[in-house]
Design an enzyme around this catalytic site. Structure first.
Site, PDB file in Angstrom:
ATOM      1  N   ASP A 192       0.703  -1.051   0.029  1.00 21.05           N
ATOM      2  CA  ASP A 192       0.061  -0.065  -0.052  1.00 21.05           C
ATOM      3  C   ASP A 192       1.003   1.220   0.001  1.00 21.05           C
ATOM      4  O   ASP A 192       1.928   1.282   0.094  1.00 21.05           O
ATOM      5  CB  ASP A 192      -1.004   0.071   1.173  1.00 21.05           C
ATOM      6  CG  ASP A 192      -2.146   0.782   1.038  1.00 21.05           C
ATOM      7  OD1 ASP A 192      -2.109   1.805   0.089  1.00 21.05           O
ATOM      8  OD2 ASP A 192      -3.092   0.789   1.808  1.00 21.05           O
TER       9      ASP A 192
HETATM   10  C1  BGC Z   1      -5.116   3.165   0.052  1.00 19.14           C
HETATM   11  C2  BGC Z   1      -4.896   2.413  -1.302  1.00 19.14           C
HETATM   12  C3  BGC Z   1      -4.761   2.953  -2.490  1.00 19.14           C
HETATM   13  C4  BGC Z   1      -3.501   3.892  -2.176  1.00 19.14           C
HETATM   14  C5  BGC Z   1      -3.111   4.640  -3.657  1.00 19.14           C
HETATM   15  C6  BGC Z   1      -3.794   4.091   0.014  1.00 19.14           C
HETATM   16  O1  BGC Z   1      -3.824   5.189   0.964  1.00 19.14           O
HETATM   17  O2  BGC Z   1      -5.195   2.595   1.321  1.00 19.14           O
HETATM   18  O3  BGC Z   1      -6.314   1.515  -1.283  1.00 19.14           O
HETATM   19  O4  BGC Z   1      -4.892   2.050  -3.616  1.00 19.14           O
HETATM   20  O5  BGC Z   1      -3.663   4.632  -1.184  1.00 19.14           O
HETATM   21  O6  BGC Z   1      -4.145   5.729  -3.924  1.00 19.14           O
END
Ligand code: BGC
Length: 850
Positions: A227
């Site tokens: 993530d």
């Molecule tokens: C989220 C993810 C997301 C990523 C990119 C993170 O903060 O938890 O679900 O895909 O950001 O935007």
């Protein structure tokens, strides 16, 4: 794999130096992977997310089809329809230059407080798995990769970057890992995202579970990406089966890059580990057509508005319909036509089609309930009813105009020729540190978000300050509230007079999601006469933004004059009293339900409960439409004639609502999650000293209500269409209805299991669709178990009077439990119940398994 066999991929890996390999293991920028021409690898682009494909920019100039919230998709219980949405998202991804979607989110609805509840499918692992498999199959069939996220136990947001989830092995396996397992094994997901949190002491980007479960047990050959900013350690993450640290570049975000190269050179990380990671990157690239010689799939064209309108209607859950108030009859009660519809509520005029956070997209348009009911030709009168709880919306039409708008009385200002692009909007000018204008943008709205630099202008460090210019024109006299939401220094001028000059700061300890979704607000009153316009300039010091170096984000806000809540409620009640029917649209917004924080309360914000009660008292023909992505408390539910739960319905929300209210479409949804009657007894999302104990173990959702004998407001699986059904018979171990074929239709592939046939009859006067649900139970078990658990389901279409015998294959995993490190079958008799929800199960049967 399109044109690349494994030997070819391995030979490409072997051509790379250690430096080249390491470079590939961190993103090149916020969304993309590094290209590597030496091995024919082009730039591969990722993008959020579950409810639409954002693309690399995040504003109204690059719009995206806005699909209903994942809770809505799961509420269809319709794998074919969800697979079609996967294909639609693939077409969108290709249109926007995206190779890998950061979706689906298959964390569970452990507790309705979870901020990203709307973004996950269900509280049930089987339903989540079946919907997730269909979504991924649809998407990947068109050559776009899925990223199944967030692995694992990222089921709430409080302290999400650091929280350590404490969970026993059986619960982890039977609930939280189950959807990932089904999707990896059955749909062959091309990517998985490791979450921010830890599980049992290891942060997920370093967790042994990545290798032991994903690689070794499930034989996963795809990529594991972190993530965003979840990779914390150089060596531990490299040794774990994490392949890609996002975002990049490593110089800015770490922790790999040069540090990893040094660790390899020092012999602390084996280069063979890098080879495996790079191989997985190349495999992903080959699958999405990003490696030379690969033939990218061209997704089939999709009629997006039609598809989104149909899926939204198919997700709406008719939870209550006393005296068959719905569907409304266009002919009216006496044949002289449906009279006036009083459309009431804060969510009726502004379409609330999305939850908040990384899953937000900019739709090309949205259809609000007011737009939808008017387009359906109804005589609609609108009253907001209550507004006090809403965050002020971005400035919009009809008040927001471009600085030289020809729409103004007197034509273009200052003698300048009108722009070709008219309508609401603002101009943005960017200034260098020495004060020169280095670029400009003409924008159609007042929401500004630059995430990956100011692409059109150049390097972000060239920009020191920006200015937004527009006009605000009053439609009616009164006090307007004008202001900004954002972080950093903002200077607002109205007709060249300074209104405020302030630095807005975020609450200490706020998560990045909260920072992005609910930044501080500064408003100032502005008294305007009807038709009066004022020149507005908003100046912002870009280097004071928390996004400095990449961009910045903020919104220009405007609230038109309105009455107090007391006045608005009174006006709404008076309107309801003189109308034929009242439709009250209540709900939440993307600022209430969002990534980055959990909800503190499940109550509808503001005075919406009071509004509903007063309207229902004034007009017995009151339909309440609940526009939220997740359960909210409805303490008045038995005081109103009809309750329709519509989720965040995507861009076609209002059209789908009109279709369902008028009976032109069935409300096809069934609850993918229990709607509680109160906040009592729900699992907490609050960590204790950094640890969140899943102490309720297997007992979430209906499993907990059933065990405790508590009545929810609406049970799991609940909902009805516009016809009625009778459940006639259940046959266990049947074969006449080809249940294995039925399972394949539901997205399964394992023919092993128990076949069950359920006969249902449409006893009403309209064609309809029923979701036949089968639950298993194990009387006299030696093992602690839920009273019942979902074992299979199928959608049935039938005409009035028609009987259908539907085959449902219950996979063998349904009868197994996790014990002593493996899946075990407790031999003996399992019972079945079949019906229309977890609380309405008229048919029973049993099977003895050895
Ligand atoms: C989220 C993810 C997301 C990523 C990119 C993170 O903060 O938890 O679900 O895909 O950001 O935007």
């Amino acid at each position: 794999m399109r044109g690349h066999d494994e030997a070819d991929l391995r030979s490409r890996v072997a051509r790379l130096s250690a430096e080249q390999k390491v470079r590939l293991l961190t993103g090149a920028d916020f969304w993309a992977l590094y290209p590597e021409p030496d091995v024919g690898l082009r730039r591969v682009v990722t993008s959020d997310g579950p409810a639409g494909v954002r693309g690399e920019t995040w504003d109204e100039r690059d719009t995206s089809a806005n699909v209903p919230s994942p809770t809505a998709l799961a509420a269809t219980w319709d794998c074919d329809r969800v697979a079609a949405i996967g294909r639609l998202l693939a077409a969108e991804a290709r249109r926007k230059g995206v190779d890998v979607l950061l979706a689906p989110t298959v964390n569970l609805h452990r507790t309705p407080y979870g901020g990203r509840h709307f973004e996950c499918f269900s509280e049930d692992p089987l339903l989540t798995a079946r919907i997730g498999v269909a979504y991924v199959r649809g998407l990947q069939s068109q050559g776009v990769g899925a990223t199944v996220k967030h692995f694992v136990c990222n089921d709430s947001e409080t302290e999400r970057m650091s929280v350590d989830v404490r969970i026993d092995e059986r619960t982890l396996r039977e609930l939280y890992l189950a959807p990932f397992e089904a999707i990896v094994r059955e749909a062959g997901a091309w990517a998985v995202m490791a979450s921010y949190n830890g599980v049992n002491g290891s942060t997920m980007t370093e967790s042994p579970l990545l290798r032991s479960i994903l690689h070794d047990e499930w034989g996963y050959d795809g990529l594991v990406m972190s993530d965003w900013t979840a990779t914390r350690a150089t060596e531990a993450a490299a040794r774990a089966a994490l392949d890609l640290a996002m975002p990049g570049p490593a110089e800015r975000f770490g922790p790999w890059g040069d540090a990893l190269l040094a660790a390899v050179r020092a012999g602390q990380v084996d280069e063979a580990l890098l080879d495996d990671k790079v191989l997985r990157i190349l495999r992903l690239a080959a699958r999405v057509g990003g490696l030379d010689g690969a033939v990218p799939v061209t997704p089939a064209p999709v009629d997006i508005p039609r598809e989104l309108r149909a899926v939204a209607a198919a997700s709406f859950v008719l939870a209550r319909n006393e005296r068959s108030l719905l569907p409304l009859d266009r002919a009216g009660r006496d044949g002289s036509g449906l009279g006036r519809v009083a459309l009431i509520g804060p969510n009726a005029e502004i379409a609330r089609t999305l939850g908040g956070g990384s899953a937000t997209v900019y739709p090309p348009y949205t259809v609000s309930p007011l737009d939808g009911l008017r387009a359906a030709g109804l005589d609609v009168a609108f009253a907001p009813g209550t507004l006090g709880h809403l965050r002020t919306a971005p400035a919009r039409a009809p008040w927001l105009l471009r600085p030289d708008s020809p729409d103004l009385p007197g034509g273009a200002r200052g003698g300048r020729p009108p722009r070709s692009q008219q309508g609401p909007g603002a101009d943005v000018r960017f200034f260098s540190p020495s004060g020169e204008v280095v670029g400009s943008e003409q924008r159609d709205g007042a929401v500004f978000r630059w995430m990956n630099g100011f692409a059109a202008i150049g390097a972000p460090e060239q920009i020191d300050r920006l200015e937004v210019s527009c006009l605000i024109r009053a439609t009616e006299p009164g006090t307007y509230q004008l202001g900004v939401t954002g972080i950093g220094r903002f200077r607002l001028l109205a007709d060249e007079a300074v209104v405020f000059d302030e630095t807005l700061t975020v609450r200490e300890g706020a998560d990045v999601g909260e920072t992005l979704m609910a930044p501080p607000v500064r408003l100032a009153p502005l008294d305007l006469a009807a038709g009066q316009s004022v020149t507005v300039r908003l100046e912002h010091d870009v280097h004071t933004s928390p996004m400095a170096g990449f961009g910045t984000f903020f919104q220009l806000l405007l609230e038109a004059p309105h009455g107090t809540d007391d006045e608005e409620i009174e006006a709404a009640v008076a309107l309801a009293a003189r109308s034929d029917v009242a439709v009250v649209v209540v709900g939440t917004t993307a600022e209430v339900e969002s990534e980055g924080f959990d909800r503190a309360s499940l109550a509808l914000p503001g005075r919406q409960d009071e509004l509903v009660r007063k309207v229902a008292a004034a007009n017995p023909r009151t339909v309440v439409v609940v526009n939220s992505g997740a359960p909210v408390l409805l303490p008045w539910a038995d005081e109103v004639a009809a309750v329709l739960l519509t989720w965040f319905g995507g861009q076609e929300f209002g059209n789908a609502l009109a279709d369902v209210l008028l009976g032109e479409a069935e409300p096809g949804g069934r609850l993918p999650t229990t709607w509680p009657a109160s906040e009592d007894g729900l699992p907490s999302a609050e960590p204790d000293h950094g640890a969140l104990s899943y102490a309720e173990r297997l007992f979430i959702g209906y499993r907990a209500f059933d065990r405790d004998g508590r009545e929810p407001l609406f049970p799991f699986g609940h909902g009805s269409g516009y016809t009625t059904w009778s459940y006639e018979s259940i046959t266990v171990d049947c074969d006449e209805a080809n249940p294995a074929g039925a399972l394949l239709a539901q997205g399964g592939t394992t023919p092993a299991g128990v076949a069950v046939c359920v006969e249902v009859r449409n006893t009403g006067s309209r064609p309809g669709r029923e979701i036949v649900q089968v639950y298993a139970s194990r009387p006299d078990s030696a093992v602690e178990r839920p009273a019942r658990w979902l074992a299979g389901f199928a959608a049935v279409d039938a005409d009035p009077g028609e009987t259908v015998n539907v085959g449902i294959l219950l996979p063998e995993r349904v009868f197994q439990h996790w014990a002593d490190g493996g899946w075990t079958l407790e031999a003996g008799a399992f019972a079945f119940e079949a019906g229309s929800s977890s609380a309405s199960l008229p048919l029973t049967g049993s099977v003895t398994l050895k």
